[in-house]
Scaffold this active site. Structure first.
Site, PDB file in Angstrom:
ATOM      1  N   ILE A  87      95.343  68.049  76.455  1.00  0.00           N
ATOM      2  CA  ILE A  87      96.230  67.011  76.994  1.00  0.00           C
ATOM      3  C   ILE A  87      96.061  65.687  76.236  1.00  0.00           C
ATOM      4  O   ILE A  87      97.043  64.987  75.972  1.00  0.00           O
ATOM      5  CB  ILE A  87      95.964  66.826  78.506  1.00  0.00           C
ATOM      6  CG1 ILE A  87      96.289  68.133  79.262  1.00  0.00           C
ATOM      7  CG2 ILE A  87      96.782  65.667  79.055  1.00  0.00           C
ATOM      8  CD1 ILE A  87      95.808  68.156  80.709  1.00  0.00           C
ATOM      9  N   ARG A  97      85.839  50.046  82.306  1.00  0.00           N
ATOM     10  CA  ARG A  97      85.191  48.729  82.395  1.00  0.00           C
ATOM     11  C   ARG A  97      85.293  47.962  81.077  1.00  0.00           C
ATOM     12  O   ARG A  97      85.657  46.784  81.058  1.00  0.00           O
ATOM     13  CB  ARG A  97      83.721  48.919  82.790  1.00  0.00           C
ATOM     14  CG  ARG A  97      82.952  47.626  82.974  1.00  0.00           C
ATOM     15  CD  ARG A  97      81.525  47.877  83.407  1.00  0.00           C
ATOM     16  NE  ARG A  97      80.788  48.682  82.434  1.00  0.00           N
ATOM     17  CZ  ARG A  97      79.536  49.095  82.601  1.00  0.00           C
ATOM     18  NH1 ARG A  97      78.877  48.802  83.706  1.00  0.00           N
ATOM     19  NH2 ARG A  97      78.934  49.803  81.669  1.00  0.00           N
ATOM     20  N   TYR A 118      83.011  69.447  89.730  1.00  0.00           N
ATOM     21  CA  TYR A 118      84.302  69.023  89.160  1.00  0.00           C
ATOM     22  C   TYR A 118      85.171  68.397  90.246  1.00  0.00           C
ATOM     23  O   TYR A 118      85.757  67.326  90.061  1.00  0.00           O
ATOM     24  CB  TYR A 118      84.994  70.232  88.518  1.00  0.00           C
ATOM     25  CG  TYR A 118      86.272  69.894  87.773  1.00  0.00           C
ATOM     26  CD1 TYR A 118      86.226  69.410  86.463  1.00  0.00           C
ATOM     27  CD2 TYR A 118      87.521  70.055  88.370  1.00  0.00           C
ATOM     28  CE1 TYR A 118      87.401  69.103  85.775  1.00  0.00           C
ATOM     29  CE2 TYR A 118      88.690  69.748  87.687  1.00  0.00           C
ATOM     30  CZ  TYR A 118      88.628  69.269  86.383  1.00  0.00           C
ATOM     31  OH  TYR A 118      89.791  68.963  85.710  1.00  0.00           O
ATOM     32  N   THR A 136      95.339  74.649  78.181  1.00  0.00           N
ATOM     33  CA  THR A 136      94.579  73.940  77.134  1.00  0.00           C
ATOM     34  C   THR A 136      93.269  74.693  76.917  1.00  0.00           C
ATOM     35  O   THR A 136      92.911  75.559  77.732  1.00  0.00           O
ATOM     36  CB  THR A 136      94.215  72.506  77.580  1.00  0.00           C
ATOM     37  OG1 THR A 136      93.218  72.598  78.617  1.00  0.00           O
ATOM     38  CG2 THR A 136      95.402  71.718  78.093  1.00  0.00           C
ATOM     39  N   LYS A 150      86.509  64.531  90.378  1.00  0.00           N
ATOM     40  CA  LYS A 150      87.930  64.177  90.297  1.00  0.00           C
ATOM     41  C   LYS A 150      88.393  63.426  91.563  1.00  0.00           C
ATOM     42  O   LYS A 150      89.298  62.585  91.480  1.00  0.00           O
ATOM     43  CB  LYS A 150      88.777  65.421  90.037  1.00  0.00           C
ATOM     44  CG  LYS A 150      88.520  66.048  88.657  1.00  0.00           C
ATOM     45  CD  LYS A 150      88.857  65.088  87.513  1.00  0.00           C
ATOM     46  CE  LYS A 150      88.707  65.721  86.145  1.00  0.00           C
ATOM     47  NZ  LYS A 150      89.044  64.805  85.033  1.00  0.00           N
TER      48      LYS A 150
HETATM   49  N1  LIG Z   1      93.851  71.708  81.645  1.00  0.00           N
HETATM   50  C1  LIG Z   1      93.987  71.626  82.960  1.00  0.00           C
HETATM   51  O1  LIG Z   1      94.438  72.578  83.641  1.00  0.00           O
HETATM   52  C2  LIG Z   1      93.625  70.352  83.671  1.00  0.00           C
HETATM   53  C3  LIG Z   1      93.976  70.228  85.019  1.00  0.00           C
HETATM   54  C4  LIG Z   1      93.654  69.061  85.699  1.00  0.00           C
HETATM   55  C5  LIG Z   1      92.988  68.044  85.045  1.00  0.00           C
HETATM   56  N2  LIG Z   1      92.651  68.190  83.752  1.00  0.00           N
HETATM   57  C6  LIG Z   1      91.939  67.075  83.116  1.00  0.00           C
HETATM   58  O2  LIG Z   1      92.648  66.668  81.966  1.00  0.00           O
HETATM   59  C7  LIG Z   1      91.726  66.121  81.008  1.00  0.00           C
HETATM   60  C8  LIG Z   1      91.958  66.779  79.660  1.00  0.00           C
HETATM   61  O3  LIG Z   1      91.692  68.170  79.801  1.00  0.00           O
HETATM   62  P1  LIG Z   1      92.156  69.268  78.748  1.00  0.00           P
HETATM   63  O4  LIG Z   1      92.621  70.414  79.531  1.00  0.00           O
HETATM   64  O5  LIG Z   1      93.020  68.664  77.724  1.00  0.00           O
HETATM   65  O6  LIG Z   1      90.724  69.651  78.120  1.00  0.00           O
HETATM   66  P2  LIG Z   1      90.279  70.009  76.630  1.00  0.00           P
HETATM   67  O7  LIG Z   1      88.959  70.683  76.761  1.00  0.00           O
HETATM   68  O8  LIG Z   1      91.361  70.701  75.885  1.00  0.00           O
HETATM   69  O9  LIG Z   1      90.089  68.568  75.977  1.00  0.00           O
HETATM   70  C9  LIG Z   1      89.091  67.686  76.434  1.00  0.00           C
HETATM   71  C10 LIG Z   1      88.611  66.839  75.258  1.00  0.00           C
HETATM   72  O10 LIG Z   1      87.635  65.943  75.777  1.00  0.00           O
HETATM   73  C11 LIG Z   1      86.575  65.872  74.846  1.00  0.00           C
HETATM   74  N3  LIG Z   1      85.358  65.481  75.542  1.00  0.00           N
HETATM   75  C12 LIG Z   1      84.680  66.193  76.480  1.00  0.00           C
HETATM   76  N4  LIG Z   1      83.598  65.516  76.860  1.00  0.00           N
HETATM   77  C13 LIG Z   1      83.597  64.355  76.160  1.00  0.00           C
HETATM   78  C14 LIG Z   1      82.731  63.255  76.126  1.00  0.00           C
HETATM   79  N5  LIG Z   1      81.619  63.197  76.863  1.00  0.00           N
HETATM   80  N6  LIG Z   1      83.024  62.226  75.313  1.00  0.00           N
HETATM   81  C15 LIG Z   1      84.130  62.262  74.523  1.00  0.00           C
HETATM   82  N7  LIG Z   1      84.974  63.295  74.504  1.00  0.00           N
HETATM   83  C16 LIG Z   1      84.708  64.332  75.317  1.00  0.00           C
HETATM   84  C17 LIG Z   1      86.469  67.268  74.258  1.00  0.00           C
HETATM   85  O11 LIG Z   1      85.789  67.251  73.005  1.00  0.00           O
HETATM   86  C18 LIG Z   1      87.932  67.659  74.158  1.00  0.00           C
HETATM   87  O12 LIG Z   1      88.458  67.303  72.889  1.00  0.00           O
HETATM   88  C19 LIG Z   1      90.328  66.347  81.584  1.00  0.00           C
HETATM   89  O13 LIG Z   1      89.900  65.166  82.218  1.00  0.00           O
HETATM   90  C20 LIG Z   1      90.556  67.440  82.625  1.00  0.00           C
HETATM   91  O14 LIG Z   1      89.605  67.400  83.648  1.00  0.00           O
HETATM   92  C21 LIG Z   1      92.954  69.314  83.032  1.00  0.00           C
END
Ligand SMILES: NC(=O)c1ccc[n+]([C@@H]2O[C@H](COP(=O)([O-])OP(=O)(O)OC[C@H]3O[C@@H](n4cnc5c(N)ncnc54)[C@H](O)[C@@H]3O)[C@@H](O)[C@H]2O)c1
Length: 272
Positions: A16, A132, A176, A211, A180
């Site tokens: 995302i 922040r 998690y 993703t 959230k």
């Molecule tokens: N994919 C879903 O179904 C979904 C649903 C609800 C919420 N989300 C939220 O959306 C956001 C993006 O998720 P996504 O599905 O794109 O995940 P993803 O794993 O594809 O991407 C997450 C990115 O965050 C980076 N990351 C992780 N920990 C980190 C840290 N400590 N410091 C810097 N970078 C870090 C990773 O390297 C990765 O590039 C997240 O917060 C996730 O909780 C995702």
């Protein structure tokens, strides 16, 4: 869309966050600061955006800079956010997308302390560190106006990533789900602190989205496929660019009277 100015996007190397980086580039941002722990993947996203701008013949392409950082590292976050403001001159949008997910087999009774701390440190504390550091900069800068309607836009706009699990519980997701829910609390209280000063802070709550986060772990993928077929009214997963469109709305002038909210982008999951 209405996103002139400079955006900092965390988690920009994948999923995302990467879709958001492309969306801001396509919808008029002049500068992008992409932050992630994965330097190699960040470089690939920068190259992808630059190639796309070139292909479109954009004569004034967005400037993209990448920053390798762990959002749970307080001093590194402060350093990067200050560097972003110095490099680009201001900071208009923050997309706090970096996050991790984990299931706890057996549920809350068997959630390891180390797993609890890891998830909370990144999803909640890391999000707070970025918010922040960015808010300190945004509060000092002049507001910009909406490029579409000219209405007073904002000093800054921060979008935090919650989830459907920010408003409902899902089995085996103790840490998690707690993280959230807490992101929504952080969003509400911080938005109230600065609403009168033109700094807007909102949360986005994606539903199941395709993703690497949801597809790389066989346990998470299995649980998700089952739930999508029975629990999501639209009977499909979301796409990263569908979530990015919600982020663009919350970032720009079309949401100029919206703060402290959480936008559900979930195919109807939480409406049931
Ligand atoms: N994919 C879903 O179904 C979904 C649903 C609800 C919420 N989300 C939220 O959306 C956001 C993006 O998720 P996504 O599905 O794109 O995940 P993803 O794993 O594809 O991407 C997450 C990115 O965050 C980076 N990351 C992780 N920990 C980190 C840290 N400590 N410091 C810097 N970078 C870090 C990773 O390297 C990765 O590039 C997240 O917060 C996730 O909780 C995702």
């Amino acid at each position: 869309m209405d996103v002139p100015g400079i955006a900092l996007i965390t988690g920009a190397a994948s999923g995302i966050g990467r879709a958001c980086a492309n969306a801001f580039a396509n919808e008029g941002a002049s500068g992008l600061a992409l932050l992630d722990m994965n330097q190699e993947a960040l470089d690939a996203v920068k190259a992808e955006i630059e190639a796309s701008q070139k292909q479109k013949g954009n004569t004034n392409p967005v400037r993209v800079e990448v920053f390798s950082a762990n959002i749970a590292d307080e001093s590194r976050v402060n350093e990067v956010v200050e560097e972003v403001a110095k490099t680009f001159g201001r900071l208009d949008y923050v997309v706090n997308a970096a996050g991790i997910a984990m299931k706890h087999p057996g549920g809350a009774a068997f959630c390891e302390t180390s797993d609890w701390e890891r998830i909370l440190n990144i999803n909640l504390t890391g999000t707070f560190f970025v918010l922040r550091a960015a808010a300190k900069i945004m509060l000092k800068q002049e507001p910009i106006k909406s490029s579409i309607t000219g209405r007073p836009l904002q000093r800054g706009s921060i979008i935090n990533f919650s989830s459907i699990q920010g408003v409902v519980g899902i089995p085996l997701s103790t840490a998690y789900t707690a993280s959230k829910h807490a992101v929504i609390g952080l969003t509400k209280t911080a938005s109230d602190d600065y609403a009168s000063q033109g700094l807007r802070i909102n949360a986005i709550c994606p539903g199941y989205t395709e993703t690497p986060l949801t597809t790389k772990s066989p346990e998470i993928l299995k649980a998700m496929v089952e739930r999508v077929s029975t629990m999501v009214p639209m009977e499909r997963m979301g796409r990263p660019d569908e979530i990015a469109d919600g982020v663009l709305y919350l970032a720009g002038g079309r949401s100029s009277f919206v703060t402290g909210s959480n936008l559900m982008v979930d195919g109807g999951y939480t409406a049931r």
